[in-house]
Design a protein around this motif. Sequence first.
Motif, PDB file in Angstrom:
ATOM      1  N   LEU A 266      -0.212  -1.138   8.587  1.00 28.46           N
ATOM      2  CA  LEU A 266       0.446  -1.459   9.850  1.00 28.46           C
ATOM      3  C   LEU A 266      -0.314  -2.534  10.617  1.00 28.46           C
ATOM      4  CD1 LEU A 266       2.614  -0.921  11.978  1.00 28.46           C
ATOM      5  CD2 LEU A 266       1.213   0.980  12.816  1.00 28.46           C
ATOM      6  N   VAL A 269       0.713  -5.911   9.380  1.00 32.16           N
ATOM      7  CA  VAL A 269       2.099  -6.212   9.756  1.00 32.16           C
ATOM      8  C   VAL A 269       2.176  -6.646  11.214  1.00 32.16           C
ATOM      9  CG1 VAL A 269       4.414  -5.239  10.031  1.00 32.16           C
ATOM     10  CG2 VAL A 269       3.046  -4.663   8.013  1.00 32.16           C
ATOM     11  N   ILE A 270       1.480  -5.915  12.085  1.00 34.95           N
ATOM     12  CA  ILE A 270       1.508  -6.251  13.511  1.00 34.95           C
ATOM     13  C   ILE A 270       0.868  -7.615  13.757  1.00 34.95           C
ATOM     14  CG2 ILE A 270       0.655  -5.587  15.791  1.00 34.95           C
ATOM     15  CD1 ILE A 270       2.949  -3.863  14.666  1.00 34.95           C
ATOM     16  N   LEU A 283      -2.214  -1.875  19.119  1.00 36.89           N
ATOM     17  CA  LEU A 283      -2.399  -0.527  18.602  1.00 36.89           C
ATOM     18  C   LEU A 283      -3.411   0.208  19.469  1.00 36.89           C
ATOM     19  CD1 LEU A 283      -2.628  -1.308  14.767  1.00 36.89           C
ATOM     20  CD2 LEU A 283      -0.633  -0.551  16.063  1.00 36.89           C
ATOM     21  N   GLY A 289      -3.718   1.462  12.451  1.00 40.49           N
ATOM     22  CA  GLY A 289      -3.595   0.263  11.634  1.00 40.49           C
ATOM     23  C   GLY A 289      -3.615   0.531  10.147  1.00 40.49           C
ATOM     24  N   LEU A 291      -1.904   3.028   8.698  1.00 36.44           N
ATOM     25  CA  LEU A 291      -0.613   3.555   8.259  1.00 36.44           C
ATOM     26  C   LEU A 291       0.120   2.481   7.456  1.00 36.44           C
ATOM     27  CD1 LEU A 291       0.542   5.304  11.570  1.00 36.44           C
ATOM     28  CD2 LEU A 291      -0.436   6.401   9.540  1.00 36.44           C
ATOM     29  N   LYS A 292       0.919   2.908   6.480  1.00 39.92           N
ATOM     30  CA  LYS A 292       1.607   1.962   5.600  1.00 39.92           C
ATOM     31  C   LYS A 292       3.096   1.890   5.953  1.00 39.92           C
ATOM     32  CE  LYS A 292      -2.089   1.124   3.164  1.00 39.92           C
ATOM     33  NZ  LYS A 292      -2.171   1.467   1.736  1.00 39.92           N
ATOM     34  N   ILE A 293       3.671   0.689   5.774  1.00 36.50           N
ATOM     35  CA  ILE A 293       5.089   0.506   6.063  1.00 36.50           C
ATOM     36  C   ILE A 293       5.683  -0.486   5.078  1.00 36.50           C
ATOM     37  CG2 ILE A 293       4.655  -1.323   7.768  1.00 36.50           C
ATOM     38  CD1 ILE A 293       7.133  -0.307   9.284  1.00 36.50           C
ATOM     39  N   LEU A 309       9.487   1.148  13.151  1.00 34.90           N
ATOM     40  CA  LEU A 309       8.229   1.881  13.231  1.00 34.90           C
ATOM     41  C   LEU A 309       8.446   3.287  13.794  1.00 34.90           C
ATOM     42  CD1 LEU A 309       5.778  -0.874  14.522  1.00 34.90           C
ATOM     43  CD2 LEU A 309       6.023   0.014  12.205  1.00 34.90           C
ATOM     44  N   LEU A 313       7.334   5.949  11.053  1.00 38.15           N
ATOM     45  CA  LEU A 313       5.936   6.339  11.211  1.00 38.15           C
ATOM     46  C   LEU A 313       5.763   7.305  12.391  1.00 38.15           C
ATOM     47  CD1 LEU A 313       4.221   2.847  10.758  1.00 38.15           C
ATOM     48  CD2 LEU A 313       4.505   4.637   9.036  1.00 38.15           C
TER      49      LEU A 313
END
Length: 330
Positions: A266, A269-270, A283, A289, A291-293, A309, A313
């Motif tokens: 994450l 990605v952000i 965050l 950070g 966490l997976k997406i 999100l 999540l």
Amino acid sequence: MNSNMNQEVIQKQAATYVARLYSGELSAEEEMQIYAWCDRSPEHQQEFDTMLAIWDTSNQLFQTAQPKKKKKNTYWFTGIAASLVCSVLAIWYLANPAPAPLYQASIPKPNIYHTAVGELSTVGLPDGSVVTLNTDSAIRIDFTGQQRRVWLERGEAFFDVAKDENRIFSINTGEKTIRVIGTKFNVRKSDATLKVSVTEGLVAIQSSSIPSREPIDFEDAETLLPAGSVGAFNGTSEVITHVTSKEVLANQQWRQGIFRFNNEPLGNVITEFNRYRLKKITLQNRALGKLKISGVFKLKDGDSILSALEAALPVEIDRYPEYIELSARN
């Protein structure tokens, strides 16, 4: 007649690709096929951009019609969606015979091109080369009968350089100078690194402090990047990797106005999405950070990631006047 038929074929293919893109069943291999098709000609890219615009203006007709049994009905859905896009396209063309570009660049002077945060722009240069500028990017050019010089002031750009053996095409990025005769490659400049991804041809890279030679002597170049290679440079080192054409195209997916993430942290990605936003996403802590997406997101619809999100999540969103914060859901 043949020209009209060919244009219709391109339009239908672009419609099919856009429908597949948002079908929820797009594979990584199909995605790379889309990027390769768009890169094959300016007409393909233009039609794809037009279809993306139509998808937006038609209130995303197809996203609410996805069947529950995806694998069984995916191609049926794609065909219907593509047909609907083509129908909307016909009506849209009649009402707008000369459509405006999807993105517009600010051009304060004839030799300077730049984009604002969240803006993409494709511009033609005097020699026939084409440059696509990513968000918050700027180039300055100096073209004469003897030379083709570009300065990448900031940001990221994809260069499709028209071949001219009598005039070297050079890009000064500060510490490095990129020199080519005619090729396609992507350049991303940040405060810490310079990243060059080569799609086609051969790229020579050297320190900007070294005098340039005419013509290019590739054997004496500090670094050579052939098609299918990626170079990352900072002040003291360089890392060269050789990858597949699919991976090179994946580094340039922003040109289609989309991002696809596959099990990505994450935090990464952000960071990437914040490049396209004025109101940044933060965050609450570092653990979030990790966490997976996964997913496909449109650059134009920056808040779509926030909805994704929340759905995917264990996070909740707090909106403040100057920023957006993600925190762990209680």
